[in-house]
Structure formats: C-alpha cells, structure tokens
Design a protein around this motif. Structure first.
Motif, PDB file in Angstrom:
ATOM      1  N   ASN A 116      24.832  48.745  42.806  1.00 46.75           N
ATOM      2  CA  ASN A 116      23.900  47.620  42.919  1.00 46.75           C
ATOM      3  C   ASN A 116      23.559  47.318  44.372  1.00 46.75           C
ATOM      4  O   ASN A 116      22.398  47.068  44.718  1.00 46.75           O
ATOM      5  CB  ASN A 116      24.500  46.371  42.265  1.00 46.75           C
ATOM      6  CG  ASN A 116      24.547  46.489  40.754  1.00 46.75           C
ATOM      7  OD1 ASN A 116      23.744  47.195  40.165  1.00 46.75           O
ATOM      8  ND2 ASN A 116      25.493  45.789  40.134  1.00 46.75           N
ATOM      9  N   ASN A 128      29.163  47.516  41.299  1.00 46.67           N
ATOM     10  CA  ASN A 128      28.806  46.719  42.479  1.00 46.67           C
ATOM     11  C   ASN A 128      28.300  47.584  43.620  1.00 46.67           C
ATOM     12  O   ASN A 128      27.340  47.235  44.314  1.00 46.67           O
ATOM     13  CB  ASN A 128      30.016  45.901  42.947  1.00 46.67           C
ATOM     14  CG  ASN A 128      30.358  44.783  41.986  1.00 46.67           C
ATOM     15  OD1 ASN A 128      29.486  44.298  41.269  1.00 46.67           O
ATOM     16  ND2 ASN A 128      31.617  44.373  41.965  1.00 46.67           N
ATOM     17  N   ASN A 139      26.733  49.510  35.675  1.00 39.71           N
ATOM     18  CA  ASN A 139      26.767  48.177  36.298  1.00 39.71           C
ATOM     19  C   ASN A 139      27.910  48.150  37.300  1.00 39.71           C
ATOM     20  O   ASN A 139      28.941  47.529  37.105  1.00 39.71           O
ATOM     21  CB  ASN A 139      26.941  47.100  35.225  1.00 39.71           C
ATOM     22  CG  ASN A 139      26.768  45.701  35.808  1.00 39.71           C
ATOM     23  OD1 ASN A 139      26.279  45.537  36.919  1.00 39.71           O
ATOM     24  ND2 ASN A 139      27.200  44.695  35.058  1.00 39.71           N
ATOM     25  N   ASN A 169      23.356  52.920  31.779  1.00 42.54           N
ATOM     26  CA  ASN A 169      23.879  51.549  31.731  1.00 42.54           C
ATOM     27  C   ASN A 169      25.007  51.339  32.744  1.00 42.54           C
ATOM     28  O   ASN A 169      26.092  50.843  32.420  1.00 42.54           O
ATOM     29  CB  ASN A 169      24.363  51.227  30.307  1.00 42.54           C
ATOM     30  CG  ASN A 169      24.542  49.736  30.092  1.00 42.54           C
ATOM     31  OD1 ASN A 169      23.972  48.919  30.817  1.00 42.54           O
ATOM     32  ND2 ASN A 169      25.346  49.373  29.114  1.00 42.54           N
TER      33      ASN A 169
END
Length: 217
Positions: free
Chosen positions: A27, A24, A22, A20
C-alpha cells in the motif's frame, strides 16, 4: 520516465486487486508511485504545455494572415452558427424531455395527493376508506411510479414505506406525515414547482398543522 512509472503503478494496482493483496508495504509503495506519477505529470505539463500552446497560436496566426479576411470571417461565422445551433438543439431536446416526463408524472403524482387526502379523511364525516381500496390505490400508484417516477421521488417513497412498515422503527404518526410531505415536495420539483418549507403542504390538509405552522413563523 513518466510512462515507466505509470505502467508500474497500473501493474502493481492490478496485481493487488486481482489477488486481493492488503499489505502495508504494498500500500505504501503504491501510494509513493502515485505521488511520483503526479509530480512527473505536473512537471511535464509545466514544461510542454506552454510550448504546445505557443505552437498552436503561431499556427493559427499564420493561417489567419494567409487567408483572405472575407473567408476568415465566413469561417468564424459558420463555426459560431454551428456552435449556436448545437447548443440550441441540446437545450430544446432537454426541455422537450422534461416536458414529456412532467406530463407522464402528473397523473401518478396527482393520484398520490388524492391517496393522501383519502387517508386523512378516513373516518371523518361518515367517509370510509376501506383497506381493499387503499391497497388497490397504492398498487396502482406503485406501478405508475415504477415507470415514470424520478429517482428522488422513488427514494423518498421507499424511505417512507421502509420506516412505516418496519415495526422496529417505532415511527410516530407525526413523523410519517413529514415523510409524506417530503415526497410531495420532491414531486413538486419534478413538475417544475419550487418546494415549500416544512409543514406548509401539510397545513393545506390538516388545520392543526396550519395553525402551529403560523405560530412558529
């Protein structure tokens, strides 16, 4: 190179999903890897697809020239027959399934129309549609709809029930009639009949709606 980036992309996506993550930076990295994969895949297709296509065509031409014309025609005819039979069988199966479901849905859909008509005539010409009878009819309809109702009819019916049962919705009586009309229109589609415009079905049961509908045309 291409497979290396694909494996790397899958690995990073797996790690981010499992833990999990998340972040930046992660990504952006994953997005860049996806773009690289797309570019490399496009380059591979642009380079090798014409070559593969050329090999296939040469192979087919060599086969065609080495096989007797009669045999070749027989092969093509047999292949066309198989394709035609498969398509015909698929269409027939689909039509039979549609006919079977239409036959099963006809009864509960007809009962829904009768239920709707009873609700509209309740209190008119000394006709009384008791609460007990209404609850029984609705429960019977719900049971049959659970088995045979199409997903779209079930969805429309649930929308109507949600808006009418939820006191916070403050749905007007006119709006509830339009919701019921949407249910009936979806039922028509299930039975192979085209839907009609707004108020047209209601005008069959309610004279005022019919008059207003004609004026609006």
């Amino acid at each position: 190179m291409f497979f290396f980036f694909v494996i790397l992309t899958v690995l990073i996506a797996y790690i981010m999903g499992k833990f999990n993550i998340n972040n930046n930076i992660m990504n952006i990295l994953l997005l860049l890897l996806l773009l690289i994969d797309i570019l490399l895949a496009g380059k591979w297709l642009y380079t090798y697809v014409p070559i593969i296509y050329s090999y296939i065509m040469d192979y087919l031409i060599n086969i065609a020239t080495s096989i007797d014309v009669v045999i070749l025609v027989a092969i093509i005819t047999g292949f066309a027959s198989i394709v035609t039979s498969s398509v015909t069988g698929f269409v027939e199966t689909k039509n039979k399934r549609r006919e079977y479901l239409s036959a099963k849905r006809e009864e509960p859909y007809r009962e829904f129309i009768e239920l709707f008509n009873k609700l509209l005539n309740n209190g008119k010409n000394d006709y009384e549609y008791s609460t007990e009878e209404m609850i029984k009819d609705i429960n019977d309809f719900n049971s049959k709809l659970t088995l045979w109702g199409s997903p779209k009819v079930v969805k429309k019916w649930n929308e109507y029930r949600y808006k009418t049962l939820d006191k916070e919705q403050n749905v007007k009586s006119e709006e509830t009639l339009y919701l019921l009309e949407e249910v009936m229109n979806q039922m028509r589609k299930d039975l192979g009949v085209k839907s009609v415009g707004k108020k047209n079905l209601l005008s069959i049961f309610i004279n005022d709606v019919g008059i207003n509908n004609l004026k609006n045309k």
